[in-house]
Design a protein around this motif. Structure first.
Motif, short mmCIF file in Angstrom:
data_model
loop_
_atom_site.label_atom_id
_atom_site.label_comp_id
_atom_site.label_asym_id
_atom_site.label_seq_id
_atom_site.Cartn_x
_atom_site.Cartn_y
_atom_site.Cartn_z
N THR A 183 -3.33 2.12 -3.63
CA THR A 183 -2.65 3.40 -3.77
C THR A 183 -3.62 4.58 -4.00
O THR A 183 -4.63 4.61 -4.28
N SER A 218 3.49 -1.33 3.78
CA SER A 218 3.09 -0.06 3.48
C SER A 218 4.10 0.82 3.54
O SER A 218 5.00 0.78 4.35
N ALA A 271 0.83 -1.14 0.16
CA ALA A 271 0.10 0.01 -0.12
C ALA A 271 0.95 1.23 -0.10
O ALA A 271 1.93 1.25 0.79
N SER A 282 4.38 5.32 3.05
CA SER A 282 3.59 6.65 3.14
C SER A 282 3.67 7.27 1.87
O SER A 282 4.67 7.24 1.09
N TRP A 292 1.26 -8.15 4.15
CA TRP A 292 1.13 -6.74 3.92
C TRP A 292 2.36 -5.95 4.17
O TRP A 292 3.32 -6.26 4.84
N THR A 305 1.78 5.80 7.64
CA THR A 305 1.85 4.29 7.31
C THR A 305 3.14 3.82 7.00
O THR A 305 3.27 2.62 7.07
N GLU A 335 -9.26 3.49 4.66
CA GLU A 335 -9.21 2.60 3.72
C GLU A 335 -8.15 1.52 3.86
O GLU A 335 -7.85 0.40 3.80
N THR A 336 -6.85 2.32 4.24
CA THR A 336 -5.65 1.64 4.51
C THR A 336 -6.07 0.35 5.67
O THR A 336 -5.32 -0.57 5.46
N TRP A 365 2.14 2.85 13.27
CA TRP A 365 0.93 2.78 12.48
C TRP A 365 0.37 1.34 12.61
O TRP A 365 -0.59 0.97 13.09
N MET A 387 -0.16 4.36 0.74
CA MET A 387 -1.50 4.83 1.39
C MET A 387 -1.20 5.92 2.37
O MET A 387 -0.51 5.63 3.47
N ASP A 400 -4.56 12.26 9.11
CA ASP A 400 -3.51 12.18 8.11
C ASP A 400 -3.20 13.81 7.88
O ASP A 400 -4.27 14.58 7.51
N ASN A 416 -2.41 7.33 6.10
CA ASN A 416 -3.01 7.11 7.40
C ASN A 416 -4.57 7.23 7.41
O ASN A 416 -5.11 8.23 8.18
#
Ligand SMILES: CC(=O)CC(=O)O
Length: 659
Positions: free
Chosen positions: A197, A173, A149, A175, A171, A319, A156-157, A324, A151, A341, A153
């Motif tokens: 994304t 991630s 990801a 940022s 997983w 993230t 959806e994340t 996180w 993505m 965020d 914070n």
């Protein structure tokens, strides 16, 4: 107000907190169920790091960890690395999260610079996780496949992560403020099948479109089969400019009303990959297991931070930081997690305190640098905001100095529990942490965590008290990394933690353990740059800086926390005829911002004639850091190993000016 002295008593937990704490409840439970009668935390801690099999098993029972198959034994052998925990057990992280939720309670409260304050109920979280998981499965994602990801914070994340874990997929991630080379260096290693994304993000009131960066990421990771694009900054980003991309909404709509199933995975099945950079090579891709993280995060959050079901738990993080992952761990105990965020200092530092008031936050976690920035700016949140519900403040990222503690007690609330914690990415948790039983002394971390046999070693490997030594862990823990991705023969893993003391984890931090069990961290004992909790290898910064025309060599050290100052200088060697003027400084900063992250912009840039190097050409990062921290020269540098001794003079002079 007179400055508070290090070690001054600032707060003592009221009897009511102790009595109602989860820690007390656990001790009562140990007494009732196991006939273990501990009279103090210290006795309990001692047992937890001595009788480690019984301790971790007791947590399994106390937290009632949901498992579809039970374990055959707690631990195969007390060895590091490679001990096997809870063999035979089958469980699932996401199942643990949803095992008994209250549908209409808030699971997540979120706000960002793009979106207003919003609540997501447990039922909504469950339904969305089910849809996303079903979508992943139809995209061909199976247990063990990687999903990454890019993505912020946002809710959806969390949905995507829970869905991924429910399938047993792995997983990872980053940022969206990370530049594409940084992201590719991380994600490419693990060959992900799916990328999730956003199109861009807003930070400090400015919009950052990331569609071209996403394209670069896609091009840099040939293993990617599918991209799920969430329009976050723009309503209609052009998904067609990306390969194999589907919009989030469409992806979810196709799997509406799906039911959530859980892949029962072994205790040591990989949950996620976190990254930590050293001075050479690609960032280490650290793999942590489903079971190890479930049990460690429950211990940390429920016992040490005293989180109860429904408590509103916040940590300011992106993230790309392990905080996180720890924040999301609040869901394991059915706490309500709070996501923010954006820039915590935009439009002013009040933003986080206002968020605390608006969300009736109970636990506010942040970084020491944020608290120090509030202090520097003369903030007085207690005069502006209703913080009645706020019970505690957590601080991490770097050690919180006494003046940071003082600012909190004088300006936020005099009767709250302020805990500083330290551990890191490697175990996605804290080795030294908070406790509802212990007083708060200025500059001190309250205690060593249960089950973490933390010791300070001198150079000979002898445990020391009341003196600064290497932080080591001398008994195995279930949350230790399973392995590093693509690390043939465990070579990098062994080298990272076990090359100094055989069979003992050397963490790379300096620690002092006090007689009363409290402790202080003195920063990294190696040269890694840790800014806002994101660890970045110096090599990543060098490759950004040295790609600029005219810059021939560079050196960066982080001496933040020394003297309570935030100081990360960059030193550059320039081609003849090139000047270090503002234009060049701005160019360097821009390059670091775009290819590494905005957090890694140095505090100042200095021109030097030569980078000091060892005889075999390695940059002398740790010795220079020590010189700048005013460590006596003979202790800072092994002069016989220096190839260009004259190059040290510049740093010796600079140290005189800055200390
Ligand atoms: C818990 C931590 O150790 C967080 C960090 O500083 O990275």
């Amino acid at each position: 107000m007179a400055p508070v002295k290090e070690g001054a008593l600032l707060w003592e937990p009221p009897a009511s907190l102790k009595k109602q704490s989860n820690m007390q409840y656990y001790m009562n439970w140990l007494y009732k169920e196991k006939a273990l009668d501990f009279k103090s935390y210290e006795e309990l801690l001692d047992w937890s790091v001595t009788d480690i099999e019984r301790f971790w098993e007791s947590l399994w029972e106390f937290f009632d960890i949901k498992a579809s198959a039970s374990y055959t034994r707690v631990l195969d052998e007390r060895k590091m690395p490679g001990s096997k925990w809870f063999e035979g057990a089958k469980l699932n992280y996401t199942e643990q999260v949803f095992r008994h939720f209250t549908p209409n309670d808030s699971a997540i409260i979120s706000q960002s610079e793009v979106r207003p304050l919003d609540h997501m109920t447990w039922q909504e979280l469950y339904d969305k996780t089910a849809s996303f998981a079903s979508g992943l499965k139809s995209a061909g994602v199976k247990s063990g496949d990687r999903v990454v990801a890019y993505m912020p914070n946002i809710t959806e994340t969390v949905v995507a992560f829970l869905a991924c874990a429910s399938i047993g997929a792995v997983w990872s991630s980053c940022s969206p403020d990370f530049g594409s080379p940084t992201v590719i260096d991380r994600f490419k290693q693990i060959e992900p099948k799916v990328l999730i994304t956003v199109d861009g993000y807003r930070y400090g009131g400015k919009d950052f479109d990331r569609m071209s960066t996403v394209k670069e990421i896609q091009n840099g990771i040939p293993a990617l089969e599918k991209t799920i694009l969430l329009p976050y900054l723009q309503e209609n980003p052009d998904a067609d400019t990306l390969h194999e991309a589907v919009l989030w909404k469409q992806f979810m709509a196709e799997h509406k009303n799906a039911s959530l199933t859980y892949e029962a995975v072994p205790f040591d099945h990989p949950l996620w990959v976190l990254y930590s950079s050293g001075t050479t090579g690609l960032p280490k891709a650290i793999v942590q297991g489903q079971g190890g993280i479930i049990i460690e995060h429950l211990k940390q959050l429920v016992l040490h931070m005293d989180l109860h079901k429904g408590d509103r738990f916040f940590w300011f993080t992106t993230t790309g930081w392990m905080m996180w992952n720890l924040l999301v761990g609040g869901l394991l105990n059915q706490s309500t997690i709070l996501l923010y965020d954006g820039n915590p200092g935009y439009p002013s530092l009040d933003t986080v305190w206002k968020f605390a008031e608006d969300t009736e936050m109970k636990v506010l976690g942040t970084s020491a640098s944020f608290l120090l920035a509030c202090r520097k700016n003369g903030l007085k949140p207690k005069e502006q905001f209703n913080l009645d519900k706020l019970m505690s403040i957590g601080s991490t990222g770097s050690p919180l100095p006494p003046e940071g503690f003082q600012w909190v007690y004088e300006n936020v609330k005099s009767d709250l529990w302020l805990f500083s914690i330290s551990g890191g990415t490697d175990v996605c948790s804290a080795f030294v942490t908070g406790s509802p039983f212990h007083p708060v002394h200025a500059g001190n971390i309250q205690c060593r965590a249960l089950g973490s046999k933390v010791e300070a070693y001198d150079e000979k490997g002898t445990p020391i008290t009341d003196e600064v030594g290497e932080l080591v862990i001398s008994e195995p823990m279930p949350s230790m990394p399973l392995y590093f991705w693509n690390d043939e023969g465990n070579e990098r893993y062994l080298d990272s933690y076990f090359s100094t003391y055989t069979g003992v984890w050397r963490h790379g931090d300096w620690i002092k353990i006090n007689q009363d069990g409290s402790c202080q961290i003195y920063g990294r004992s190696d040269s890694t740059i840790n800014r806002g909790g994101i660890r970045m290898g110096t090599s990543e910064i060098y490759s950004a800086v040295e790609s600029i025309k005219g810059v021939t060599d560079s050196l960066i050290v982080d001496v933040s926390n020394h003297n309570g100052k935030d100081f990360m200088p960059l030193f550059v060697v320039l081609e003849k005829g090139i000047n270090l003027d503002d234009t060049l400084k701005n160019k360097i900063n821009k390059q670091i911002k775009e290819t590494c992250s905005p957090r890694h912009i140095p505090n100042d840039i200095y021109e030097i004639q030569e980078v000091p190097r060892t005889l075999n050409g390695k940059k002398l990062e740790v010795p220079i850091k020590k010189i700048l921290m005013d460590v006596p020269f003979e202790k800072a540098v092994n002069i016989d190993s220096v190839g260009n001794k004259k190059a040290l003079d510049y740093f010796i002079d600079l140290a005189k000016n800055i200390n």
